[in-house]
Write an enzyme that holds these catalytic residues in place. Structure first.
Site, PDB file in Angstrom:
ATOM      1  N   GLY A  64      34.881  22.097  -9.923  1.00  0.00           N
ATOM      2  CA  GLY A  64      34.674  23.078  -8.865  1.00  0.00           C
ATOM      3  C   GLY A  64      35.935  23.522  -8.154  1.00  0.00           C
ATOM      4  N   GLN A  65      37.112  23.162  -8.676  1.00  0.00           N
ATOM      5  CA  GLN A  65      38.349  23.623  -8.053  1.00  0.00           C
ATOM      6  C   GLN A  65      38.486  25.137  -8.232  1.00  0.00           C
ATOM      7  OE1 GLN A  65      38.222  21.246 -10.406  1.00  0.00           O
ATOM      8  NE2 GLN A  65      39.105  19.388  -9.589  1.00  0.00           N
ATOM      9  N   ASP A  66      39.249  25.762  -7.329  1.00  0.00           N
ATOM     10  CA  ASP A  66      39.461  27.216  -7.389  1.00  0.00           C
ATOM     11  C   ASP A  66      39.782  27.706  -8.798  1.00  0.00           C
ATOM     12  OD1 ASP A  66      39.076  27.558  -4.680  1.00  0.00           O
ATOM     13  OD2 ASP A  66      41.209  27.576  -4.185  1.00  0.00           O
ATOM     14  N   THR A  68      39.143  26.514 -11.730  1.00  0.00           N
ATOM     15  CA  THR A  68      38.143  26.385 -12.796  1.00  0.00           C
ATOM     16  C   THR A  68      36.895  27.240 -12.558  1.00  0.00           C
ATOM     17  OG1 THR A  68      37.234  24.401 -11.751  1.00  0.00           O
ATOM     18  CG2 THR A  68      38.826  24.060 -13.528  1.00  0.00           C
TER      19      THR A  68
END
Length: 182
Positions: A64-66, A68
């Site tokens: 859920g990182q920016d 990805t």
């Protein structure tokens, strides 16, 4: 659907919302310490109780990182449902979670894909209750054609996860019946 049915799901949400902990709680029925997901995890899980008993789920847990999040769409494309996990304690990021969820639903190559929102971390002090999470995410503002449900849960203890999976399965079945009528 019968005992050998197979369902493809994608599990999305902001980083640190508890997706991977939830995935491995479902898989192994016990808490496992995990690191933040870079990329994705994929697990096959067989339903053990309730409506999902005997159903085989393939769940893609995508980071859920920016950086990805743009990849989410390609995982959604081959899914029958979206599990969207929210950290019920992280009030500051609920608006960001809402924007990502709306963006996902609007750009979906698979329109009307059922969404289950899991209000995770209900065991922690200060966690928002389900109604507050629904309000922050604007779930009641979604178009009537969007099938969705929400449930409180705790990935660490497993509390609420059986109900979550039953609910996800019900949404998928409802979507299939709606398609057949058309």
């Amino acid at each position: 659907m019968g005992g050998s049915a197979s369902v493809q799901l994608v599990m999305l949400g902001l980083d640190l919302s508890g997706k991977t902990t939830l995935l491995y709680r479902l898989k192994f029925d016990q808490y496992m310490h995990v690191n933040s997901t870079i990329g994705f995890n994929c697990e096959k899980i067989k339903g053990k109780t309730g409506k999902i008993k005997g159903i085989n789920f393939t769940i893609w847990d995508v980071g859920g990182q920016d950086k990805t999040r743009p990849l989410w769409r390609s995982y959604v494309r081959s899914s029958e449902g979206i599990i969207f996990v929210v950290d019920s304690v992280d009030k500051e990021r609920l608006e960001e979670a809402k924007l990502e969820l709306i963006k996902l639903l609007k750009s979906s190559e698979n329109p009307g894909l059922p969404v289950l929102v899991i209000a995770n971390k209900q065991d922690l002090p200060g966690s928002l209750d389900l109604a507050e999470v629904e309000k922050h995410l604007g779930l009641h503002e979604l178009p009537p054609s969007q099938l969705w449900a929400s449930h409180p849960a705790c990935a660490i203890t497993g509390e609420g996860l059986d109900e979550c999976m039953d609910s996800m399965y019900e949404l998928i079945e409802k979507k299939k019946k709606t398609k057949k009528k058309k």
